[in-house]
Motif scaffolding. Structure first.
Motif, short mmCIF file in Angstrom:
data_model
loop_
_atom_site.label_atom_id
_atom_site.label_comp_id
_atom_site.label_asym_id
_atom_site.label_seq_id
_atom_site.Cartn_x
_atom_site.Cartn_y
_atom_site.Cartn_z
N GLY A 119 60.46 37.94 40.89
CA GLY A 119 60.79 38.79 39.74
C GLY A 119 59.59 39.17 38.89
N VAL A 120 58.38 38.77 39.33
CA VAL A 120 57.18 39.23 38.62
C VAL A 120 57.01 40.71 38.96
CG1 VAL A 120 54.66 38.98 38.47
CG2 VAL A 120 56.11 36.95 38.69
N GLN A 121 56.81 41.53 37.93
CA GLN A 121 56.70 42.97 38.20
C GLN A 121 55.30 43.51 37.98
OE1 GLN A 121 59.84 44.70 35.81
NE2 GLN A 121 61.37 44.18 37.34
N ARG A 122 54.52 42.78 37.17
CA ARG A 122 53.17 43.28 36.87
C ARG A 122 52.19 42.13 36.94
NH1 ARG A 122 51.97 45.16 31.67
NH2 ARG A 122 53.15 43.51 30.65
N VAL A 123 50.97 42.45 37.34
CA VAL A 123 49.88 41.47 37.23
C VAL A 123 48.66 42.17 36.65
CG1 VAL A 123 50.58 39.93 39.12
CG2 VAL A 123 49.13 41.89 39.63
N ASN A 124 47.88 41.42 35.89
CA ASN A 124 46.58 41.92 35.45
C ASN A 124 45.53 41.31 36.34
OD1 ASN A 124 47.89 43.16 33.36
ND2 ASN A 124 47.04 41.89 31.75
N VAL A 125 44.69 42.16 36.91
CA VAL A 125 43.59 41.65 37.73
C VAL A 125 42.28 41.94 37.00
CG1 VAL A 125 42.39 41.83 39.94
CG2 VAL A 125 44.89 42.02 39.86
N SER A 126 41.49 40.89 36.82
CA SER A 126 40.22 41.05 36.13
C SER A 126 39.16 41.46 37.14
CB SER A 126 39.81 39.74 35.46
OG SER A 126 40.84 39.33 34.59
N LEU A 127 38.48 42.55 36.85
CA LEU A 127 37.50 43.07 37.79
C LEU A 127 36.48 43.87 36.99
CD1 LEU A 127 36.78 43.59 40.79
CD2 LEU A 127 38.29 45.57 40.74
N ASP A 128 35.21 43.46 37.08
CA ASP A 128 34.20 44.07 36.20
C ASP A 128 33.30 45.07 36.91
OD1 ASP A 128 35.16 42.32 34.22
OD2 ASP A 128 33.79 40.73 34.87
N THR A 129 33.36 45.09 38.24
CA THR A 129 32.51 46.02 38.99
C THR A 129 33.11 46.26 40.37
OG1 THR A 129 30.32 46.33 40.00
CG2 THR A 129 31.04 44.06 39.70
N LEU A 130 32.77 47.40 40.97
CA LEU A 130 33.22 47.69 42.33
C LEU A 130 32.08 47.50 43.34
CD1 LEU A 130 35.35 50.90 41.60
CD2 LEU A 130 36.18 48.59 42.08
N ASP A 131 30.96 47.01 42.85
CA ASP A 131 29.80 46.82 43.72
C ASP A 131 29.76 45.36 44.19
OD1 ASP A 131 26.51 47.89 43.83
OD2 ASP A 131 27.00 45.77 44.08
N PRO A 132 29.82 45.13 45.52
CA PRO A 132 29.91 43.75 46.02
C PRO A 132 28.80 42.82 45.53
CG PRO A 132 30.21 45.32 47.81
CD PRO A 132 29.84 46.13 46.60
N GLN A 133 27.57 43.34 45.47
CA GLN A 133 26.47 42.47 45.03
C GLN A 133 26.57 42.14 43.54
OE1 GLN A 133 24.29 44.94 47.31
NE2 GLN A 133 24.89 43.39 48.81
N LYS A 134 26.91 43.18 42.78
CA LYS A 134 27.06 42.95 41.34
C LYS A 134 28.24 42.03 41.08
CE LYS A 134 26.55 46.52 38.47
NZ LYS A 134 26.67 47.93 38.06
N PHE A 135 29.26 42.18 41.89
CA PHE A 135 30.45 41.33 41.74
C PHE A 135 30.06 39.87 41.95
CE2 PHE A 135 34.28 39.17 43.18
CZ PHE A 135 35.17 39.53 42.18
N ARG A 136 29.28 39.64 42.99
CA ARG A 136 28.83 38.28 43.27
C ARG A 136 27.98 37.76 42.11
NH1 ARG A 136 28.96 33.64 46.63
NH2 ARG A 136 30.25 35.01 47.91
N ALA A 137 27.13 38.63 41.56
CA ALA A 137 26.26 38.19 40.46
C ALA A 137 27.07 37.84 39.21
CB ALA A 137 25.23 39.28 40.15
N ILE A 138 28.06 38.64 38.88
CA ILE A 138 28.78 38.40 37.62
C ILE A 138 29.76 37.23 37.74
CG2 ILE A 138 30.77 40.00 37.89
CD1 ILE A 138 28.66 39.85 34.74
N THR A 139 30.34 37.04 38.94
CA THR A 139 31.31 35.95 39.12
C THR A 139 30.63 34.69 39.67
OG1 THR A 139 31.80 36.59 41.40
CG2 THR A 139 33.20 37.56 39.69
N ARG A 140 29.40 34.80 40.04
CA ARG A 140 28.57 33.77 40.69
C ARG A 140 29.14 33.37 42.07
NH1 ARG A 140 28.35 30.90 35.52
NH2 ARG A 140 26.38 31.25 34.46
N TRP A 141 30.44 33.18 42.18
CA TRP A 141 31.02 32.63 43.41
C TRP A 141 31.99 33.58 44.11
CZ3 TRP A 141 32.68 26.93 41.88
CH2 TRP A 141 31.53 26.23 41.47
#
Ligand code: SAM
Ligand code: SF4
Length: 335
Positions: A119-141
């Motif tokens: 019955g969950v209808q919505r989720v918020n997904v946290s995402l700060d960049t669409l660039d794989p390398q930058k994503f790795r840098a900002i999330t570290r892991w």
């Protein structure tokens, strides 16, 4: 269902929204959120899933209509779907209007189908960049591919997805217009969040801080933004984007005051209730919960806590000491 509201704070605000941080742990180490060598709570301090469910049910009896699970990363808590299934009973009975989740998306491919079935209808997904390398840098892991698979799975399961991005100076400010086009192109709303001074991290927050007023001005060079009265009772202010037909939210805790309409309180995985994200004041609900099998003691402790809810926050990044205004991390109260 009756619309009784049992929790009214000293400023006349009805408390109808509960955010529950189900774990302080996470499979990412986003640089603005955590230090790389975070110390997490010992497992023995955590409420069991049964205890969390019991506490949530008390809040629902007392007038909470919307509940959001967060963390840390809620989907890394062992057996988390057990809690979701239990809480979904309140959706079926009509006692709860909405059960949602804020997630980093890393485990969403595994859980999206069952979340939708609960019955969950919505989720918020946290995402700060669409660039794989930058994503790795900002999330570290983190691994961007996995998050993208999670978003795909969520949409396939019929969940509405909103993208939350923290606006970071010199990191994603140039990319945000492109992210907005991407999100709206996939039918996802987007919200931009200003960094909040919570918890000691390895980085210097005054370097990360990007006022959203500046970001909005930049977006207005490319998009036509129209303010809308759309409100969720939360801190976001929304605009419609004419070119994409989507909605964009701004959460500006440092430059704006959103407290007058605050309808929420936050519960941590140890049973601590924070009446305001930006204040240290808290109430322990674990002791009254464990002291008795009935819910009377905990119900009274909640009333007492709500009677102390403050008028508002006073976030400030102290530019002399560069110390955060609130010493706990966002991963404790879940944002
Ligand atoms: N792990 C989940 C996630 O990332 O969505 C849920 C918990 S996370 C603490 C909730 C939100 O808080 C995320 O959107 C994250 O970007 C944001 N956040 C974390 N630390 C923050 C900070 N210091 N300032 C502003 N937002 C922050
Ligand atoms: Fe984990 Fe969310 Fe904090 Fe990132 S923002 S470290 S995903 S809790």
């Amino acid at each position: 269902m009756s619309e009784t509201v049992n929790m009214i704070d000293p400023f006349g605000r009805a408390i109808t929204y509960l955010r529950v941080s189900v774990t302080d742990r996470c499979d990412f180490r986003c640089v603005y959120c955590m230090a790389e060598d975070m110390h997490f709570l010992p497992k023995k301090d955590l409420l069991s899933l049964e205890e969390l469910e019991r506490l949530c049910s008390v809040f629902i009896e007392k007038g909470v209509r919307r509940l959001r699970l967060t963390g840390g990363e809620p989907l890394v808590r062992k057996n988390i779907m057990h809690l979701v299934r239990q809480l979904s009973r309140h959706l079926e009975s009509g006692a709860l209007d909405e059960l949602t989740l804020t997630t980093n998306g890393s485990q969403l491919a595994r859980f999206a189908g069952e979340l939708a079935r609960c019955g969950v209808q919505r989720v918020n997904v946290s995402l700060d960049t669409l660039d794989p390398q930058k994503f790795r840098a900002i999330t570290r892991w983190g691994n961007l591919d996995k998050v993208m698979q999670g978003i795909d799975a969520a949409q396939e399961a019929g969940l509405r997805v909103k993208i939350n991005a923290v606006a970071l100076k010199g990191f994603n400010e140039d990319e945000i217009p492109e992210m907005l086009t991407w999100a709206h192109g996939r039918g996802m709303d987007m919200t931009l969040i200003e960094t909040m001074p919570m918890g000691e991290i390895d980085a210097d927050r005054t370097d990360q801080y990007l006022p959203l007023s500046q970001m909005r001005a930049r977006l207005e060079e490319r998009f036509t933004l129209t303010d809308t009265p759309y409100k969720t009772g939360g801190p976001a202010r929304y605009v419609e984007v004419a070119e994409t037909g989507g909605r964009l939210g701004f959460i500006t805790p440092l430059t704006h005051n959103f407290c007058e309409s605050c309808n929420r309180v936050r519960l941590t995985c140890t049973g601590t209730l924070y009446m305001c994200l930006g204040q240290e004041d808290a109430a322990d609900l674990r002791a009254p919960l464990r002291a008795s099998e009935g819910n009377e003691l905990v119900s009274r402790a909640i009333d007492e806590a709500i009677s102390r809810k403050s008028r508002g926050h006073d976030f400030v990044i102290d530019r002399n000491t560069k110390r955060p205004a609130v010493s706990r991390h966002m991963s404790v109260t879940g944002g």
